[in-house]
Design a protein around this motif. Structure first.
Motif, PDB file in Angstrom:
ATOM      1  N   CYS A 195       0.821  -1.221   0.000  1.00 49.25           N
ATOM      2  CA  CYS A 195       0.000   0.000   0.000  1.00 49.25           C
ATOM      3  C   CYS A 195       0.851   1.265   0.000  1.00 49.25           C
ATOM      4  CB  CYS A 195      -0.899   0.024   1.235  1.00 49.25           C
ATOM      5  SG  CYS A 195      -1.969  -1.384   1.405  1.00 49.25           S
ATOM      6  N   VAL A 196       2.163   1.137   0.183  1.00 49.39           N
ATOM      7  CA  VAL A 196       3.016   2.301   0.386  1.00 49.39           C
ATOM      8  C   VAL A 196       3.653   2.819  -0.904  1.00 49.39           C
ATOM      9  CG1 VAL A 196       5.040   3.158   1.619  1.00 49.39           C
ATOM     10  CG2 VAL A 196       3.483   1.584   2.742  1.00 49.39           C
ATOM     11  N   SER A 197       4.250   1.957  -1.706  1.00 48.29           N
ATOM     12  CA  SER A 197       5.017   2.431  -2.862  1.00 48.29           C
ATOM     13  C   SER A 197       4.156   3.189  -3.865  1.00 48.29           C
ATOM     14  CB  SER A 197       5.749   1.272  -3.540  1.00 48.29           C
ATOM     15  OG  SER A 197       4.832   0.346  -4.061  1.00 48.29           O
ATOM     16  N   GLY A 198       2.899   2.816  -4.016  1.00 43.44           N
ATOM     17  CA  GLY A 198       2.011   3.525  -4.931  1.00 43.44           C
ATOM     18  C   GLY A 198       1.677   4.923  -4.463  1.00 43.44           C
ATOM     19  N   MET A 199       1.668   5.133  -3.146  1.00 45.76           N
ATOM     20  CA  MET A 199       1.406   6.485  -2.619  1.00 45.76           C
ATOM     21  C   MET A 199       2.613   7.386  -2.845  1.00 45.76           C
ATOM     22  SD  MET A 199      -0.815   5.805   0.856  1.00 45.76           S
ATOM     23  CE  MET A 199       0.606   5.433   1.822  1.00 45.76           C
ATOM     24  N   ILE A 200       3.799   6.809  -2.820  1.00 52.56           N
ATOM     25  CA  ILE A 200       5.017   7.592  -3.004  1.00 52.56           C
ATOM     26  C   ILE A 200       5.231   7.922  -4.480  1.00 52.56           C
ATOM     27  CG2 ILE A 200       7.538   7.529  -2.766  1.00 52.56           C
ATOM     28  CD1 ILE A 200       7.054   5.708  -0.295  1.00 52.56           C
ATOM     29  N   ASP A 201       5.055   6.921  -5.334  1.00 58.83           N
ATOM     30  CA  ASP A 201       5.304   7.109  -6.758  1.00 58.83           C
ATOM     31  C   ASP A 201       4.338   6.257  -7.563  1.00 58.83           C
ATOM     32  OD1 ASP A 201       6.311   7.567  -9.277  1.00 58.83           O
ATOM     33  OD2 ASP A 201       8.167   6.444  -8.971  1.00 58.83           O
ATOM     34  N   ARG A 202       3.395   6.899  -8.233  1.00 59.67           N
ATOM     35  CA  ARG A 202       2.382   6.181  -9.024  1.00 59.67           C
ATOM     36  C   ARG A 202       3.001   5.425 -10.203  1.00 59.67           C
ATOM     37  NH1 ARG A 202      -2.060   5.248  -6.319  1.00 59.67           N
ATOM     38  NH2 ARG A 202      -2.735   7.073  -5.217  1.00 59.67           N
ATOM     39  N   HIS A 203       4.235   5.740 -10.574  1.00 58.33           N
ATOM     40  CA  HIS A 203       4.870   5.085 -11.715  1.00 58.33           C
ATOM     41  C   HIS A 203       5.461   3.728 -11.352  1.00 58.33           C
ATOM     42  CE1 HIS A 203       3.893   8.665 -13.690  1.00 58.33           C
ATOM     43  NE2 HIS A 203       5.020   9.319 -13.584  1.00 58.33           N
ATOM     44  N   THR A 204       5.237   3.266 -10.112  1.00 58.43           N
ATOM     45  CA  THR A 204       5.754   1.961  -9.719  1.00 58.43           C
ATOM     46  C   THR A 204       4.898   0.830 -10.278  1.00 58.43           C
ATOM     47  OG1 THR A 204       4.493   1.968  -7.657  1.00 58.43           O
ATOM     48  CG2 THR A 204       6.742   2.825  -7.575  1.00 58.43           C
ATOM     49  N   TYR A 205       3.707   1.148 -10.770  1.00 52.72           N
ATOM     50  CA  TYR A 205       2.841   0.115 -11.326  1.00 52.72           C
ATOM     51  C   TYR A 205       3.302  -0.267 -12.726  1.00 52.72           C
ATOM     52  CZ  TYR A 205      -0.088   1.517  -7.438  1.00 52.72           C
ATOM     53  OH  TYR A 205      -0.545   1.807  -6.188  1.00 52.72           O
ATOM     54  N   ARG A 206       3.192  -1.563 -13.023  1.00 46.32           N
ATOM     55  CA  ARG A 206       3.607  -2.079 -14.327  1.00 46.32           C
ATOM     56  C   ARG A 206       2.480  -2.908 -14.921  1.00 46.32           C
ATOM     57  NH1 ARG A 206       7.975  -3.479 -10.856  1.00 46.32           N
ATOM     58  NH2 ARG A 206       7.142  -5.577 -10.858  1.00 46.32           N
ATOM     59  N   LYS A 207       2.560  -3.127 -16.219  1.00 46.41           N
ATOM     60  CA  LYS A 207       1.602  -4.025 -16.871  1.00 46.41           C
ATOM     61  C   LYS A 207       1.721  -5.391 -16.219  1.00 46.41           C
ATOM     62  CE  LYS A 207       1.943  -1.872 -21.393  1.00 46.41           C
ATOM     63  NZ  LYS A 207       2.331  -2.073 -22.787  1.00 46.41           N
ATOM     64  N   GLY A 208       0.588  -6.005 -15.976  1.00 48.19           N
ATOM     65  CA  GLY A 208       0.573  -7.327 -15.364  1.00 48.19           C
ATOM     66  C   GLY A 208       0.379  -7.308 -13.864  1.00 48.19           C
ATOM     67  N   ASP A 209       0.556  -6.149 -13.209  1.00 48.50           N
ATOM     68  CA  ASP A 209       0.353  -6.072 -11.763  1.00 48.50           C
ATOM     69  C   ASP A 209      -1.116  -6.291 -11.415  1.00 48.50           C
ATOM     70  OD1 ASP A 209       3.007  -5.499 -11.276  1.00 48.50           O
ATOM     71  OD2 ASP A 209       2.693  -3.366 -10.852  1.00 48.50           O
ATOM     72  N   ILE A 210      -1.350  -7.038 -10.339  1.00 45.85           N
ATOM     73  CA  ILE A 210      -2.700  -7.200  -9.797  1.00 45.85           C
ATOM     74  C   ILE A 210      -2.858  -6.147  -8.719  1.00 45.85           C
ATOM     75  CG2 ILE A 210      -4.251  -8.728  -8.534  1.00 45.85           C
ATOM     76  CD1 ILE A 210      -2.750 -11.086  -9.859  1.00 45.85           C
ATOM     77  N   VAL A 211      -3.897  -5.322  -8.851  1.00 50.55           N
ATOM     78  CA  VAL A 211      -4.077  -4.186  -7.954  1.00 50.55           C
ATOM     79  C   VAL A 211      -5.477  -4.175  -7.337  1.00 50.55           C
ATOM     80  CG1 VAL A 211      -2.386  -2.732  -9.144  1.00 50.55           C
ATOM     81  CG2 VAL A 211      -4.779  -2.664  -9.851  1.00 50.55           C
ATOM     82  N   VAL A 212      -5.576  -3.490  -6.204  1.00 48.87           N
ATOM     83  CA  VAL A 212      -6.862  -3.195  -5.585  1.00 48.87           C
ATOM     84  C   VAL A 212      -7.128  -1.724  -5.855  1.00 48.87           C
ATOM     85  CG1 VAL A 212      -8.131  -3.002  -3.417  1.00 48.87           C
ATOM     86  CG2 VAL A 212      -6.559  -4.912  -3.774  1.00 48.87           C
ATOM     87  N   LEU A 213      -8.323  -1.424  -6.367  1.00 48.56           N
ATOM     88  CA  LEU A 213      -8.667  -0.039  -6.653  1.00 48.56           C
ATOM     89  C   LEU A 213     -10.105   0.230  -6.258  1.00 48.56           C
ATOM     90  CD1 LEU A 213      -9.711   0.458 -10.271  1.00 48.56           C
ATOM     91  CD2 LEU A 213      -8.551  -1.650  -9.695  1.00 48.56           C
ATOM     92  N   ARG A 214     -10.396   1.493  -6.007  1.00 49.09           N
ATOM     93  CA  ARG A 214     -11.778   1.903  -5.764  1.00 49.09           C
ATOM     94  C   ARG A 214     -12.512   1.915  -7.088  1.00 49.09           C
ATOM     95  NH1 ARG A 214     -11.008   7.133  -4.118  1.00 49.09           N
ATOM     96  NH2 ARG A 214      -8.800   6.856  -3.837  1.00 49.09           N
ATOM     97  N   SER A 215     -13.723   1.417  -7.087  1.00 53.80           N
ATOM     98  CA  SER A 215     -14.512   1.378  -8.311  1.00 53.80           C
ATOM     99  C   SER A 215     -14.823   2.792  -8.786  1.00 53.80           C
ATOM    100  CB  SER A 215     -15.825   0.624  -8.071  1.00 53.80           C
ATOM    101  OG  SER A 215     -16.687   0.767  -9.175  1.00 53.80           O
ATOM    102  N   PRO A 216     -14.635   3.085 -10.082  1.00 59.42           N
ATOM    103  CA  PRO A 216     -14.987   4.408 -10.592  1.00 59.42           C
ATOM    104  C   PRO A 216     -16.500   4.655 -10.554  1.00 59.42           C
ATOM    105  CG  PRO A 216     -13.635   3.212 -12.170  1.00 59.42           C
ATOM    106  CD  PRO A 216     -13.982   2.270 -11.080  1.00 59.42           C
ATOM    107  N   LEU A 248     -12.270  -3.129  -6.188  1.00 51.13           N
ATOM    108  CA  LEU A 248     -12.101  -4.114  -7.245  1.00 51.13           C
ATOM    109  C   LEU A 248     -10.680  -4.660  -7.205  1.00 51.13           C
ATOM    110  CD1 LEU A 248     -13.655  -2.002 -10.159  1.00 51.13           C
ATOM    111  CD2 LEU A 248     -14.823  -3.716  -8.762  1.00 51.13           C
ATOM    112  N   VAL A 249     -10.510  -5.910  -7.586  1.00 51.84           N
ATOM    113  CA  VAL A 249      -9.186  -6.506  -7.752  1.00 51.84           C
ATOM    114  C   VAL A 249      -9.060  -6.832  -9.231  1.00 51.84           C
ATOM    115  CG1 VAL A 249      -7.648  -8.398  -7.136  1.00 51.84           C
ATOM    116  CG2 VAL A 249      -9.212  -7.459  -5.420  1.00 51.84           C
ATOM    117  N   LYS A 250      -8.122  -6.162  -9.907  1.00 53.29           N
ATOM    118  CA  LYS A 250      -7.966  -6.297 -11.356  1.00 53.29           C
ATOM    119  C   LYS A 250      -6.491  -6.319 -11.715  1.00 53.29           C
ATOM    120  CE  LYS A 250     -12.357  -6.057 -11.879  1.00 53.29           C
ATOM    121  NZ  LYS A 250     -13.066  -7.290 -12.122  1.00 53.29           N
ATOM    122  N   ARG A 251      -6.225  -6.667 -12.974  1.00 49.80           N
ATOM    123  CA  ARG A 251      -4.859  -6.676 -13.496  1.00 49.80           C
ATOM    124  C   ARG A 251      -4.670  -5.460 -14.397  1.00 49.80           C
ATOM    125  NH1 ARG A 251      -1.251 -10.721 -13.734  1.00 49.80           N
ATOM    126  NH2 ARG A 251      -2.826 -12.324 -13.355  1.00 49.80           N
TER     127      ARG A 251
END
Length: 157
Positions: free
Chosen positions: A20-41, A48-51
């Motif tokens: 939960c920490v690295s994404g708050m510091i730098d949004r560019h840490t996410y890569r294609k293929g990562d499985i993430v938890v996000l708030r539904s738009p 939601l849990v999506k890739r």
């Protein structure tokens, strides 16, 4: 996120560790293929849990019900999909997602023990999966575009 998480072959539900920490510091840490938890738009109370399938600047060939056949991901957005694309509420339904909605990234599965380790890359049951996905998407888009609703509310194809 079935079949990647909680596969039918497993009698247990997956338990994972999320970063939960690295994404708050730098949004560019996410890569294609990562499985993430996000708030539904669509509803901020749902998560939601999506890739992540595409990052800003990428061109994505969409699936039904998205109205356009391709879309370029705008700055600060990502394109997310479930691993079972025709049974998933994902970017094909609501479009590119602001990266700010991502809350965490799955980094390790700790239970069940036979699945202990890094989350698996997207698995494919068939070498022709891309062809199947494209054919199903084209079929669904054509069917939606050719549907006619009559005054009595009946949809005719």
């Amino acid at each position: 996120m079935q079949p990647t998480l909680n596969p039918d072959s497993s009698p247990w539900r997956d338990i994972g560790i999320f970063d939960c920490v690295s994404g708050m510091i730098d949004r560019h840490t996410y890569r294609k293929g990562d499985i993430v938890v996000l708030r539904s738009p669509d509803n901020a109370k749902h998560k939601l849990v999506k890739r992540i399938v595409a990052l800003e600047g990428d061109l994505v060939h969409t699936l039904a019900p998205y109205p356009e056949s391709a879309v370029r991901i705008p700055r600060g957005h990502v394109w997310v999909q479930g691993d079972d694309p025709f049974h998933s509420d994902d970017s094909n339904l609501f479009g590119p997602v602001p990266a700010a909605l991502i809350e965490s990234r799955l980094i390790w599965i700790v239970w069940p023990l036979p699945r202990f380790g890094r989350p698996p890359k997207r698995t494919s049951d068939s070498r022709n999966e891309g062809i199947y996905r494209y054919a199903m998407s084209t079929f669904q888009k054509d069917r939606t575009r050719s549907a006619k609703v009559t005054f009595d509310g009946i949809v005719k194809y």
